[in-house]
Write a protein that holds these residues in place. Sequence first.
Motif, PDB file in Angstrom:
ATOM      1  N   ALA A  43       0.824  -1.201   0.000  1.00 16.54           N
ATOM      2  CA  ALA A  43       0.000   0.000   0.000  1.00 16.54           C
ATOM      3  C   ALA A  43       0.863   1.257   0.000  1.00 16.54           C
ATOM      4  CB  ALA A  43      -0.910   0.012   1.229  1.00 16.54           C
ATOM      5  N   HIS A  44       2.061   1.123   0.516  1.00 14.78           N
ATOM      6  CA  HIS A  44       2.935   2.289   0.630  1.00 14.78           C
ATOM      7  C   HIS A  44       4.383   1.835   0.653  1.00 14.78           C
ATOM      8  CE1 HIS A  44       4.173   6.329   2.058  1.00 14.78           C
ATOM      9  NE2 HIS A  44       5.114   5.644   2.684  1.00 14.78           N
ATOM     10  N   CYS A  93      -7.743  -2.763  12.098  1.00 17.51           N
ATOM     11  CA  CYS A  93      -6.982  -2.654  10.849  1.00 17.51           C
ATOM     12  C   CYS A  93      -5.544  -3.092  11.116  1.00 17.51           C
ATOM     13  CB  CYS A  93      -7.014  -1.219  10.344  1.00 17.51           C
ATOM     14  SG  CYS A  93      -6.268  -1.036   8.729  1.00 17.51           S
ATOM     15  N   GLN A 114      -1.650  -3.095   4.268  1.00 17.92           N
ATOM     16  CA  GLN A 114      -2.690  -3.098   5.285  1.00 17.92           C
ATOM     17  C   GLN A 114      -3.871  -3.901   4.781  1.00 17.92           C
ATOM     18  OE1 GLN A 114      -4.240   1.436   4.271  1.00 17.92           O
ATOM     19  NE2 GLN A 114      -4.315   0.808   6.384  1.00 17.92           N
ATOM     20  N   ALA A 117      -8.130  -0.946   3.035  1.00 17.23           N
ATOM     21  CA  ALA A 117      -7.600   0.242   2.373  1.00 17.23           C
ATOM     22  C   ALA A 117      -8.137   1.496   3.070  1.00 17.23           C
ATOM     23  CB  ALA A 117      -7.998   0.241   0.897  1.00 17.23           C
ATOM     24  N   ARG A 118      -7.347   2.036   3.974  1.00 12.87           N
ATOM     25  CA  ARG A 118      -7.766   3.258   4.665  1.00 12.87           C
ATOM     26  C   ARG A 118      -6.592   4.213   4.683  1.00 12.87           C
ATOM     27  NH1 ARG A 118     -10.172   0.339   8.913  1.00 12.87           N
ATOM     28  NH2 ARG A 118      -9.392   1.786  10.473  1.00 12.87           N
ATOM     29  N   THR A 119      -6.620   5.155   3.753  1.00 13.46           N
ATOM     30  CA  THR A 119      -5.466   6.026   3.541  1.00 13.46           C
ATOM     31  C   THR A 119      -5.062   6.812   4.773  1.00 13.46           C
ATOM     32  OG1 THR A 119      -6.345   6.282   1.335  1.00 13.46           O
ATOM     33  CG2 THR A 119      -4.489   7.668   1.913  1.00 13.46           C
ATOM     34  N   GLU A 120      -6.059   7.330   5.493  1.00 12.32           N
ATOM     35  CA  GLU A 120      -5.687   8.200   6.614  1.00 12.32           C
ATOM     36  C   GLU A 120      -5.013   7.424   7.741  1.00 12.32           C
ATOM     37  OE1 GLU A 120      -9.653   6.593   7.379  1.00 12.32           O
ATOM     38  OE2 GLU A 120      -8.679   7.506   5.626  1.00 12.32           O
ATOM     39  N   THR A 121      -5.467   6.194   7.995  1.00 11.24           N
ATOM     40  CA  THR A 121      -4.797   5.410   9.041  1.00 11.24           C
ATOM     41  C   THR A 121      -3.424   4.972   8.545  1.00 11.24           C
ATOM     42  OG1 THR A 121      -5.851   3.373   8.298  1.00 11.24           O
ATOM     43  CG2 THR A 121      -6.905   4.527  10.104  1.00 11.24           C
ATOM     44  N   LEU A 122      -3.312   4.706   7.262  1.00  8.80           N
ATOM     45  CA  LEU A 122      -2.024   4.315   6.698  1.00  8.80           C
ATOM     46  C   LEU A 122      -1.017   5.448   6.902  1.00  8.80           C
ATOM     47  CD1 LEU A 122      -0.316   2.285   5.115  1.00  8.80           C
ATOM     48  CD2 LEU A 122      -1.125   3.341   3.006  1.00  8.80           C
ATOM     49  N   ASN A 123      -1.443   6.669   6.574  1.00 11.55           N
ATOM     50  CA  ASN A 123      -0.555   7.815   6.731  1.00 11.55           C
ATOM     51  C   ASN A 123      -0.134   8.018   8.183  1.00 11.55           C
ATOM     52  OD1 ASN A 123      -0.698   8.267   4.008  1.00 11.55           O
ATOM     53  ND2 ASN A 123      -2.283   9.820   4.159  1.00 11.55           N
TER      54      ASN A 123
END
Length: 141
Positions: A43-44, A93, A114, A117-123
């Motif tokens: 994801a990143h 998550c 992850q 797919a939850r961008t804000e938690t990933l960041n």
Amino acid sequence: MGHHHHHHSHMQELPDSGALMLVPNRQLTADYFEKTWLSLKVAHQQVLPWRGEFHPDTLQMALQVVNIQTIAMSRAGSRPWKAYLSAQDDTGCLFLTELLLEPGNSEMQISVKQNEARTETLNSFISVLETVIGTIEEIKS
């Protein structure tokens, strides 16, 4: 009979600041990690500059403080050196991370997967990771 209200925990009344709450997930096995890792896409990915000496045990302790669990880690001194980390937030998550230190010791490559797919938690997770790694960078100089 009066029915009483279930009070939500105060956590839910707070505005969602995107703050990440990592919870201990000691029960994650290496097998489960590997299966999950193989089933997910990255994801990143990013590279952090790294200079000089590297002490895996210092990193492992610093990660533990923020509830990031080390699943597997190369022996100190191996190059390339790798570590697999897992973390879980309070919504369930899961964050799976590979750290890779190249033979030249000049950069640390981070790959995160992850299960949702939850961008804000990933960041948020990435910034926790960067902070920990940055801290160790400073300690060892």
